[in-house]
Write an enzyme that holds these catalytic residues in place. Structure first.
Site, short mmCIF file in Angstrom:
data_model
loop_
_atom_site.label_atom_id
_atom_site.label_comp_id
_atom_site.label_asym_id
_atom_site.label_seq_id
_atom_site.Cartn_x
_atom_site.Cartn_y
_atom_site.Cartn_z
N ASN A 1 10.45 -7.01 -9.00
CA ASN A 1 9.83 -5.71 -9.30
C ASN A 1 10.91 -4.66 -9.51
O ASN A 1 12.00 -4.73 -8.94
CB ASN A 1 8.86 -5.29 -8.18
N ARG A 2 10.57 -3.73 -10.40
CA ARG A 2 11.43 -2.55 -10.58
C ARG A 2 10.54 -1.31 -10.69
O ARG A 2 10.62 -0.55 -11.64
CB ARG A 2 12.36 -2.72 -11.80
N ASP B 1 0.87 -1.18 0.00
CA ASP B 1 0.00 0.00 0.00
C ASP B 1 0.90 1.23 0.00
O ASP B 1 1.07 1.89 1.01
CB ASP B 1 -0.93 -0.02 1.22
N LYS B 2 1.46 1.52 -1.16
CA LYS B 2 2.46 2.58 -1.27
C LYS B 2 1.88 3.96 -0.95
O LYS B 2 2.59 4.85 -0.49
CB LYS B 2 3.04 2.62 -2.69
N GLY C 1 10.50 -13.59 2.16
CA GLY C 1 10.13 -15.00 1.98
C GLY C 1 9.33 -15.62 3.11
O GLY C 1 9.27 -16.84 3.20
N ASN D 1 15.90 -0.09 -7.07
CA ASN D 1 15.43 0.48 -8.33
C ASN D 1 15.54 2.00 -8.44
O ASN D 1 15.00 2.60 -9.36
CB ASN D 1 13.98 0.03 -8.57
N THR D 2 16.21 2.61 -7.47
CA THR D 2 16.47 4.05 -7.55
C THR D 2 17.98 4.23 -7.58
O THR D 2 18.66 3.85 -6.61
CB THR D 2 15.85 4.79 -6.34
N LYS E 1 15.80 0.52 6.81
CA LYS E 1 15.58 -0.71 6.04
C LYS E 1 16.78 -0.98 5.15
O LYS E 1 17.17 -0.13 4.34
CB LYS E 1 14.31 -0.59 5.19
N VAL F 1 16.82 2.86 2.53
CA VAL F 1 18.03 3.12 1.75
C VAL F 1 18.44 1.86 0.99
O VAL F 1 19.61 1.66 0.69
CB VAL F 1 19.20 3.58 2.67
N SER F 2 17.45 1.02 0.69
CA SER F 2 17.83 -0.29 0.15
C SER F 2 17.05 -0.74 -1.07
O SER F 2 17.29 -1.84 -1.56
CB SER F 2 17.67 -1.33 1.26
N SER F 3 16.13 0.06 -1.57
CA SER F 3 15.43 -0.37 -2.78
C SER F 3 16.41 -0.35 -3.94
O SER F 3 17.14 0.62 -4.12
CB SER F 3 14.24 0.55 -3.07
N TYR G 1 4.98 -9.89 2.14
CA TYR G 1 4.40 -9.29 0.94
C TYR G 1 4.15 -10.38 -0.11
O TYR G 1 3.01 -10.74 -0.41
CB TYR G 1 5.33 -8.19 0.38
N THR G 2 5.23 -10.97 -0.65
CA THR G 2 5.08 -11.86 -1.81
C THR G 2 4.19 -13.07 -1.53
O THR G 2 3.47 -13.52 -2.43
CB THR G 2 6.48 -12.29 -2.31
N ASN H 1 15.20 -5.69 2.32
CA ASN H 1 14.52 -5.34 1.08
C ASN H 1 14.71 -6.50 0.09
O ASN H 1 15.24 -7.55 0.44
CB ASN H 1 15.11 -4.03 0.53
N PHE I 1 9.93 3.41 -7.08
CA PHE I 1 9.26 4.40 -6.22
C PHE I 1 8.18 5.20 -6.97
O PHE I 1 8.21 6.43 -6.99
CB PHE I 1 10.26 5.39 -5.61
C1 LIG Z 1 6.00 -5.40 -5.85
C2 LIG Z 1 6.85 -4.98 -4.68
C3 LIG Z 1 6.99 -3.64 -4.37
C4 LIG Z 1 7.77 -3.26 -3.29
N1 LIG Z 1 7.89 -1.94 -2.97
C5 LIG Z 1 8.61 -1.57 -1.88
C6 LIG Z 1 8.71 -0.22 -1.50
O1 LIG Z 1 8.11 0.67 -2.09
N2 LIG Z 1 9.49 0.09 -0.43
C7 LIG Z 1 10.16 -0.87 0.30
O2 LIG Z 1 10.84 -0.53 1.26
N3 LIG Z 1 10.06 -2.17 -0.05
C8 LIG Z 1 9.31 -2.54 -1.09
N4 LIG Z 1 9.22 -3.85 -1.43
C9 LIG Z 1 9.97 -4.86 -0.64
C10 LIG Z 1 9.12 -5.52 0.44
O3 LIG Z 1 8.71 -4.57 1.39
C11 LIG Z 1 9.92 -6.63 1.15
O4 LIG Z 1 11.03 -6.05 1.79
C12 LIG Z 1 10.41 -7.69 0.18
O5 LIG Z 1 9.48 -7.93 -0.84
C13 LIG Z 1 10.70 -9.01 0.88
O6 LIG Z 1 9.56 -9.55 1.47
P1 LIG Z 1 8.67 -10.71 0.77
O7 LIG Z 1 9.62 -11.77 0.32
O8 LIG Z 1 7.72 -11.16 1.83
O9 LIG Z 1 7.98 -10.08 -0.37
C14 LIG Z 1 8.44 -4.25 -2.51
C15 LIG Z 1 8.26 -5.61 -2.82
C16 LIG Z 1 7.47 -5.98 -3.89
C17 LIG Z 1 7.30 -7.45 -4.19
#
Ligand SMILES: Cc1cc2nc3c(=O)[nH]c(=O)nc-3n(C[C@H](O)[C@H](O)[C@H](O)COP(=O)(O)O)c2cc1C
Length: 481
Positions: free
Chosen positions: A137-138, A91-92, A421, A209-210, A247, A205-207, A442-443, A370, A141
């Site tokens: 995902n990429r 829920d961004k 995971g 894709n930025t 994070k 500070v760990s995504s 999440y996943t 992340n 943000f």
């Molecule tokens: C589609 C998608 C979008 C995500 N967007 C963000 C984000 O905006 N900010 C963030 O800190 N992590 C983001 N994440 C990372 C998740 O918060 C989480 O750290 C990561 O997916 C590992 O957890 P999981 O294996 O349960 O999915 C995203 C993950 C997915 C799959």
């Protein structure tokens, strides 16, 4: 013949609809996995996510049951009625928070939110690796920006106060705009605008894709960034400030992890690092090699990080289960007023003043981790080579190992949220035993749907009892003892 075929098809559709309705209403795990999620996966990933979010916003998802007391956790000066939270990214923009709590999460993290609205990367930018129960995902943000998210969350601020009181805190995950020249200013703006609405803030500070974002995990960069973020947090006009969590990525070298551990143990509000000398010597974390032989639970060792990461006052509150609202409790429109001025009793007022005088603490916790830019061997999904961050089952071990390393490096004194995971109670307990106080998912929701939340909690409760733990807290870091 054609009429008969139409009737059979209509009956099948009605039957399917009924089954789907039943699954939706009851939250039956097997029906979700067998019927609902495959239907949803026939829709492209980003569109399917949009549908799920809308369903949550409309309250169409199944509700969770009350949590057993064994699942209750006290951390960051907050009470969590259960340790299973929703990870950032789902829920961004803060559009479905209440529906998401209804699913049974103990906490929800909104974001990542950037200061200005931005589109993110071109589509397609999300890929399912169904064979691996993973996602790449990429997004980059995509965000509605601070102002829109602030408006949305402000409109439900009183509801959130009640949820927080009931043990369901809210996190807000902060990022930077792609085109921003001053990353720190972006995070500081996030603290100022969204901090008053959050129980905890996340410095993301760990995504992957930025461009350049993960460089902020470097020792000097992180120290400078966190010093500014904490200074801003500390002047928020709230009786109780939001906790600040960092994070981090799972793709860190041993040196990176040591640097991060040092920084989160050192950074103090107002730009004051812990003094050189004896204190500093105590604070430098052990090397990873040292860790393999060291016990992490010894009181002398534990003291090494304690002064830097948590005042005894706050730790006392956590131990005793004390809970004070962190967020600015002012009604919309007067939220800049400190909550102490809102007609509280004299004793509460004095306590608030005493807390304001008490030394503030630094970074409150870590979120680990992340998504990963690595591609573990054995991935089968056709789209495994797509650039971006990998999440889900193939990330699990890497993220748990990072939890284990960071718990050891910080001597167990910096609370950790374990994510990556988690799709069963066993996965959750693995992270807790490695050092996490809370977990997120999440996943797993992509493949198992909302019933996964109840399933993880139920299995976790069973496993805790089986292994002789009376609470989640007792199990935190158990593998290190
Ligand atoms: C589609 C998608 C979008 C995500 N967007 C963000 C984000 O905006 N900010 C963030 O800190 N992590 C983001 N994440 C990372 C998740 O918060 C989480 O750290 C990561 O997916 C590992 O957890 P999981 O294996 O349960 O999915 C995203 C993950 C997915 C799959």
């Amino acid at each position: 013949m054609a009429a008969l075929r139409r009737r059979v098809l209509a009956a099948a559709a009605a039957g399917g609809g009924l089954l789907l309705g039943w699954a939706l209403a009851t939250g039956d795990e097997r029906l979700y996995v067998a019927a609902v999620m495959p239907v949803l996966r026939a829709v492209p990933p980003e569109a399917a996510h949009g549908l799920a979010l809308r369903a949550a916003a409309c309250g169409l998802l199944p509700s969770g049951r009350p949590d057993s007391p064994i699942l209750e956790v006290h951390v960051f000066g907050q009470r969590f009625c259960n340790p299973v939270g929703l990870a950032a990214g789902f829920d961004k923009h803060g559009e479905a928070v209440d529906g998401l709590y209804k699913m049974g999460f103990g906490f929800v993290e909104v974001g990542t939110v950037t200061p200005q609205p931005q589109e993110g990367n071109p589509k397609p930018r999300v890929f399912r690796l169904a064979e691996d129960e993973a996602v790449i995902n990429r997004y980059g943000f995509n965000s509605h920006g601070h102002a829109a998210v602030e408006r949305r969350l402000r409109a439900r601020q009183q509801t959130q106060l009640r949820l927080t009181e009931a043990g369901m805190p809210l996190g807000i995950n902060l990022g930077k705009n792609k085109s921003s020249a001053d990353a720190a200013a972006d995070y500081v703006a996030g603290v100022r605008t969204l901090g008053p609405l959050a129980d905890y803030l996340v410095v993301n500070v760990s995504s992957p894709n930025t461009p350049g974002l993960r460089d902020l995990q470097g020792r000097a960069e992180l120290h400078s960034l966190l010093t500014k973020v904490l200074a801003e947090r500390d002047v928020l006009p709230c009786e109780r400030k939001p906790a600040v969590l960092v994070k981090i990525a799972p793709d860190l070298s041993a040196q990176d992890k040591q640097d991060i551990a040092s920084v989160v143990c050192e950074v103090r509000p107002g730009g004051r690092a812990v003094a050189e000398g004896a204190g500093r010597a105590h604070l430098s974390p052990p090397s990873l090699a040292e860790l393999s032989s060291a016990s992490m639970a010894g009181p002398a060792e534990a003291a090494s990080c304690a002064g830097a990461v948590g005042s005894e006052e706050r730790r006392g509150e956590e131990r005793q289960g004390g809970h004070l609202p962190r967020r600015c409790g002012a009604p919309a429109g007067s939220w800049r007023q400190p909550a102490g001025g809102l007609g509280q009793g004299k004793a509460a007022h004095a306590a608030a003043r005493a807390r304001a005088r008490a030394p503030q603490v630094g970074v409150d916790g870590l979120i680990i981790s992340n998504t990963t830019v690595s591609r573990p061997g054995g991935l089968r999904g056709r789209q495994r080579a797509e650039p971006g961050g990998l999440s889900g089952t193939p990330l699990r071990e890497l993220s748990t190992q990072t939890v284990r390393d960071m718990y050891a490096l910080t001597r167990g004194r910096v609370p950790i949220v374990g994510v990556g995971g988690v799709s069963s109670g066993r996965d959750a307990l693995e992270k807790i035993r490695a050092g996490a106080s809370l977990v997120q998912m999440y996943t797993a929701l992509v493949y198992r749907g909302p019933p996964a939340v109840a399933a993880v909690k139920r299995e976790l409760e069973e496993l805790l009892r089986e292994q002789g733990f009376k609470s989640v807290a007792e199990a935190v870091g158990a593998d290190h003892r």
